[in-house]
Write a protein that holds these residues in place. Structure first.
Motif, PDB file in Angstrom:
ATOM      1  N   THR A 242       0.838  -1.199   0.000  1.00 37.09           N
ATOM      2  CA  THR A 242       0.000   0.000   0.000  1.00 37.09           C
ATOM      3  C   THR A 242       0.876   1.252   0.000  1.00 37.09           C
ATOM      4  O   THR A 242       1.816   1.358   0.786  1.00 37.09           O
ATOM      5  CB  THR A 242      -0.905   0.016   1.249  1.00 37.09           C
ATOM      6  N   ASP A 243       0.571   2.207  -0.868  1.00 35.37           N
ATOM      7  CA  ASP A 243       1.359   3.435  -0.909  1.00 35.37           C
ATOM      8  C   ASP A 243       0.751   4.496   0.002  1.00 35.37           C
ATOM      9  O   ASP A 243      -0.238   4.253   0.694  1.00 35.37           O
ATOM     10  CB  ASP A 243       1.510   3.943  -2.344  1.00 35.37           C
ATOM     11  N   LYS A 244       1.345   5.687  -0.016  1.00 31.50           N
ATOM     12  CA  LYS A 244       0.892   6.765   0.877  1.00 31.50           C
ATOM     13  C   LYS A 244      -0.561   7.143   0.625  1.00 31.50           C
ATOM     14  O   LYS A 244      -1.330   7.358   1.563  1.00 31.50           O
ATOM     15  CB  LYS A 244       1.791   7.992   0.716  1.00 31.50           C
ATOM     16  N   ASP A 245      -0.941   7.220  -0.638  1.00 28.88           N
ATOM     17  CA  ASP A 245      -2.322   7.569  -0.954  1.00 28.88           C
ATOM     18  C   ASP A 245      -3.279   6.497  -0.446  1.00 28.88           C
ATOM     19  O   ASP A 245      -4.380   6.800   0.014  1.00 28.88           O
ATOM     20  CB  ASP A 245      -2.493   7.750  -2.461  1.00 28.88           C
ATOM     21  N   GLY A 246      -2.848   5.249  -0.526  1.00 27.06           N
ATOM     22  CA  GLY A 246      -3.701   4.157  -0.070  1.00 27.06           C
ATOM     23  C   GLY A 246      -3.927   4.151   1.424  1.00 27.06           C
ATOM     24  O   GLY A 246      -4.917   3.586   1.897  1.00 27.06           O
ATOM     25  N   ARG A 247      -3.024   4.769   2.171  1.00 26.23           N
ATOM     26  CA  ARG A 247      -3.193   4.867   3.619  1.00 26.23           C
ATOM     27  C   ARG A 247      -3.996   6.105   4.029  1.00 26.23           C
ATOM     28  O   ARG A 247      -4.249   6.314   5.216  1.00 26.23           O
ATOM     29  CB  ARG A 247      -1.825   4.868   4.306  1.00 26.23           C
ATOM     30  N   GLY A 248      -4.417   6.895   3.071  1.00 23.78           N
ATOM     31  CA  GLY A 248      -5.331   7.990   3.376  1.00 23.78           C
ATOM     32  C   GLY A 248      -4.694   9.358   3.367  1.00 23.78           C
ATOM     33  O   GLY A 248      -3.578   9.555   3.845  1.00 23.78           O
ATOM     34  N   ARG A 249      -5.442  10.318   2.811  1.00 22.82           N
ATOM     35  CA  ARG A 249      -4.996  11.702   2.698  1.00 22.82           C
ATOM     36  C   ARG A 249      -5.861  12.585   3.586  1.00 22.82           C
ATOM     37  O   ARG A 249      -7.078  12.575   3.493  1.00 22.82           O
ATOM     38  CB  ARG A 249      -5.088  12.157   1.245  1.00 22.82           C
ATOM     39  N   VAL A 250      -5.212  13.374   4.429  1.00 21.84           N
ATOM     40  CA  VAL A 250      -5.908  14.225   5.401  1.00 21.84           C
ATOM     41  C   VAL A 250      -5.594  15.686   5.132  1.00 21.84           C
ATOM     42  O   VAL A 250      -4.432  16.052   4.925  1.00 21.84           O
ATOM     43  CB  VAL A 250      -5.492  13.871   6.848  1.00 21.84           C
TER      44      VAL A 250
ATOM     45  N   GLU B 245       7.001  16.190   8.076  1.00 21.72           N
ATOM     46  CA  GLU B 245       6.300  15.147   7.323  1.00 21.72           C
ATOM     47  C   GLU B 245       5.037  15.659   6.643  1.00 21.72           C
ATOM     48  O   GLU B 245       4.453  14.958   5.800  1.00 21.72           O
ATOM     49  CB  GLU B 245       5.935  13.982   8.245  1.00 21.72           C
ATOM     50  N   ALA B 246       4.585  16.844   7.013  1.00 21.42           N
ATOM     51  CA  ALA B 246       3.336  17.399   6.466  1.00 21.42           C
ATOM     52  C   ALA B 246       3.620  18.484   5.438  1.00 21.42           C
ATOM     53  O   ALA B 246       4.611  19.214   5.531  1.00 21.42           O
ATOM     54  CB  ALA B 246       2.490  17.987   7.597  1.00 21.42           C
ATOM     55  N   ALA B 247       2.725  18.595   4.460  1.00 18.17           N
ATOM     56  CA  ALA B 247       2.742  19.727   3.537  1.00 18.17           C
ATOM     57  C   ALA B 247       1.932  20.865   4.154  1.00 18.17           C
ATOM     58  O   ALA B 247       0.994  20.617   4.920  1.00 18.17           O
ATOM     59  CB  ALA B 247       2.149  19.321   2.194  1.00 18.17           C
ATOM     60  N   MET B 248       2.282  22.101   3.819  1.00 14.54           N
ATOM     61  CA  MET B 248       1.612  23.247   4.407  1.00 14.54           C
ATOM     62  C   MET B 248       0.798  24.007   3.362  1.00 14.54           C
ATOM     63  O   MET B 248       1.195  24.100   2.196  1.00 14.54           O
ATOM     64  CB  MET B 248       2.621  24.204   5.040  1.00 14.54           C
ATOM     65  N   ILE B 249      -0.334  24.540   3.809  1.00 18.33           N
ATOM     66  CA  ILE B 249      -1.159  25.424   2.996  1.00 18.33           C
ATOM     67  C   ILE B 249      -1.276  26.731   3.764  1.00 18.33           C
ATOM     68  O   ILE B 249      -1.836  26.760   4.875  1.00 18.33           O
ATOM     69  CB  ILE B 249      -2.555  24.833   2.742  1.00 18.33           C
TER      70      ILE B 249
ATOM     71  N   GLY C 112      -1.465   6.402  11.531  1.00 20.46           N
ATOM     72  CA  GLY C 112      -1.262   5.599  10.337  1.00 20.46           C
ATOM     73  C   GLY C 112      -1.688   6.194   9.023  1.00 20.46           C
ATOM     74  O   GLY C 112      -1.576   5.533   7.985  1.00 20.46           O
ATOM     75  N   ALA C 113      -2.196   7.431   9.007  1.00 19.38           N
ATOM     76  CA  ALA C 113      -2.559   8.050   7.733  1.00 19.38           C
ATOM     77  C   ALA C 113      -1.306   8.258   6.882  1.00 19.38           C
ATOM     78  O   ALA C 113      -0.199   8.446   7.410  1.00 19.38           O
ATOM     79  CB  ALA C 113      -3.266   9.379   7.966  1.00 19.38           C
ATOM     80  N   GLY C 114      -1.471   8.252   5.560  1.00 18.24           N
ATOM     81  CA  GLY C 114      -0.323   8.319   4.669  1.00 18.24           C
ATOM     82  C   GLY C 114       0.142   9.708   4.304  1.00 18.24           C
ATOM     83  O   GLY C 114       1.339   9.954   4.158  1.00 18.24           O
ATOM     84  N   LYS C 115      -0.792  10.645   4.128  1.00 11.45           N
ATOM     85  CA  LYS C 115      -0.452  12.005   3.703  1.00 11.45           C
ATOM     86  C   LYS C 115      -1.219  13.024   4.549  1.00 11.45           C
ATOM     87  O   LYS C 115      -2.385  12.809   4.886  1.00 11.45           O
ATOM     88  CB  LYS C 115      -0.799  12.229   2.231  1.00 11.45           C
ATOM     89  N   LEU C 116      -0.562  14.130   4.833  1.00 15.46           N
ATOM     90  CA  LEU C 116      -1.174  15.188   5.634  1.00 15.46           C
ATOM     91  C   LEU C 116      -0.838  16.544   5.047  1.00 15.46           C
ATOM     92  O   LEU C 116       0.325  16.846   4.771  1.00 15.46           O
ATOM     93  CB  LEU C 116      -0.664  15.117   7.074  1.00 15.46           C
ATOM     94  N   GLN C 117      -1.869  17.363   4.856  1.00 16.34           N
ATOM     95  CA  GLN C 117      -1.704  18.772   4.534  1.00 16.34           C
ATOM     96  C   GLN C 117      -2.312  19.584   5.677  1.00 16.34           C
ATOM     97  O   GLN C 117      -3.471  19.369   6.041  1.00 16.34           O
ATOM     98  CB  GLN C 117      -2.403  19.127   3.227  1.00 16.34           C
ATOM     99  N   MET C 118      -1.532  20.502   6.233  1.00 12.53           N
ATOM    100  CA  MET C 118      -2.018  21.359   7.314  1.00 12.53           C
ATOM    101  C   MET C 118      -2.228  22.767   6.770  1.00 12.53           C
ATOM    102  O   MET C 118      -1.314  23.369   6.195  1.00 12.53           O
ATOM    103  CB  MET C 118      -1.036  21.379   8.481  1.00 12.53           C
ATOM    104  N   ALA C 119      -3.435  23.287   6.966  1.00 13.21           N
ATOM    105  CA  ALA C 119      -3.800  24.611   6.464  1.00 13.21           C
ATOM    106  C   ALA C 119      -3.964  25.562   7.641  1.00 13.21           C
ATOM    107  O   ALA C 119      -4.805  25.330   8.523  1.00 13.21           O
ATOM    108  CB  ALA C 119      -5.092  24.531   5.657  1.00 13.21           C
TER     109      ALA C 119
END
Length: 299
Positions: A21-29, A75-79, A53-60
């Motif tokens: 399972t890739d990052k997208d498969g573990r869920g995008r938040v 580990e998180a992308a920023m908005i 356990g989520a795969g991707k995170l964007q914090m706004a």
């Protein structure tokens, strides 16, 4: 009313991502919150999302603190969003979030935000278009706005989890806080039915209620959890589990249990009082590891 214990959890195991399972498969938040003067709570929620356990995170959050928060949680992308005169996320930020939210599996709104008319408008815009494949968690200030958004919440057809403490529950429902303290089960059930959402009423004895009348409970018996940022961590755990594919009720129950058990571990290892909300974070992965996980990894 059923207790949230190991037997309940074993009967409702978390989804297994499986090998490959890739990052997208573990869920995008997408996590929306924070303010110029309260930036840290979002870090607690964001790290809890990933620890669950989520795969991707964007914090706004507001632009003034976005870079610093991104360094704190690399580990998180920023908005970066515009701020209003009080340093809160401006209503115009909702338009900037439309595309990220359209690609998310789970949306978390509220940690580190203050209740205001601006917040109410922002939350209303973010909840305007329900999606069958999007789960949502409302926390803190986003909950206090919910009383005026009941018709909107209902349209999300049970995909929303709300995590109020008694004070936020009073703001949302218009009930006096003493009414909630004296009849928490009735208050939780009524709010869950009215909003068509999973309601997690936080207290020493936490109640999880569903729109169809299911009730679960968990007693933490851990006074150390009554500390700033503790609820931010709980929101992140539940949101991260939903992103992984757990149903809202399942994620809420596992989140409440994991949060409470992490507090018990810290109380025994450090002291009943004085551990910090951020100390809970490193306990999350091992607590979420079920017997099934142990058997699978040992093969």
């Amino acid at each position: 009313m059923q207790k949230i214990d190991r037997a309940w959890l074993d009967a409702h195991p978390l989804p297994d991502p499986g090998r490959g399972t890739d990052k997208d498969g573990r869920g995008r938040v997408v996590l929306v919150g924070g303010a110029e003067f309260v930036p840290g709570g979002l870090r607690l929620t964001g790290e809890a999302v990933l620890r669950a356990g989520a795969g991707k995170l964007q914090m706004a959050t507001v632009a003034a603190v976005a870079t610093a928060l991104g360094v704190l949680l690399p580990e998180a992308a920023m908005i970066a969003l515009p701020a209003d005169k009080d340093g809160e996320i401006a209503v115009e930020g909702a338009q900037r979030l439309l595309d990220p939210v359209s690609q998310a599996d789970t949306l978390i709104i509220g940690p580190g935000m203050s209740g205001s008319e601006t917040t109410s408008q922002l939350v209303a815009q973010l909840l305007e278009s329900p999606r069958a494949d999007l789960t949502i968690l409302l926390d803190a200030a986003a909950i206090t706005c919910a009383g005026a958004l009941q018709s909107t919440l209902v349209r999300h057809e049970g995909h929303i989890v709300m995590t109020p403490h008694h004070g936020e529950m009073a703001s949302m429902t218009g009930l006096h806080i003493e009414e909630i303290r004296s009849s928490p089960v009735a208050a939780a059930l009524n709010a869950a039915r009215t909003c068509n959402a999973i309601l997690v009423l936080k207290a020493a004895d936490t109640i999880v209620a569903t729109p169809d009348g299911c009730l679960l409970s968990y007693s933490s018996e851990c006074i150390g959890l009554a500390t700033g940022g503790s609820g931010d961590v709980l929101a992140g755990i539940i949101g991260g589990l939903m992103a992984r594919g757990a149903l809202p009720l399942q994620a809420a129950a596992w989140g409440v249990w994991t949060h409470g058990e992490a507090g018990k571990l810290l109380a025994s290892q450090i002291a009943p009082l004085g551990f910090l909300a951020r100390d809970l974070l490193e306990k999350i992965p091992s607590l979420l590891k079920s017997d099934a996980d142990t058997r699978r990894l040992s093969r």
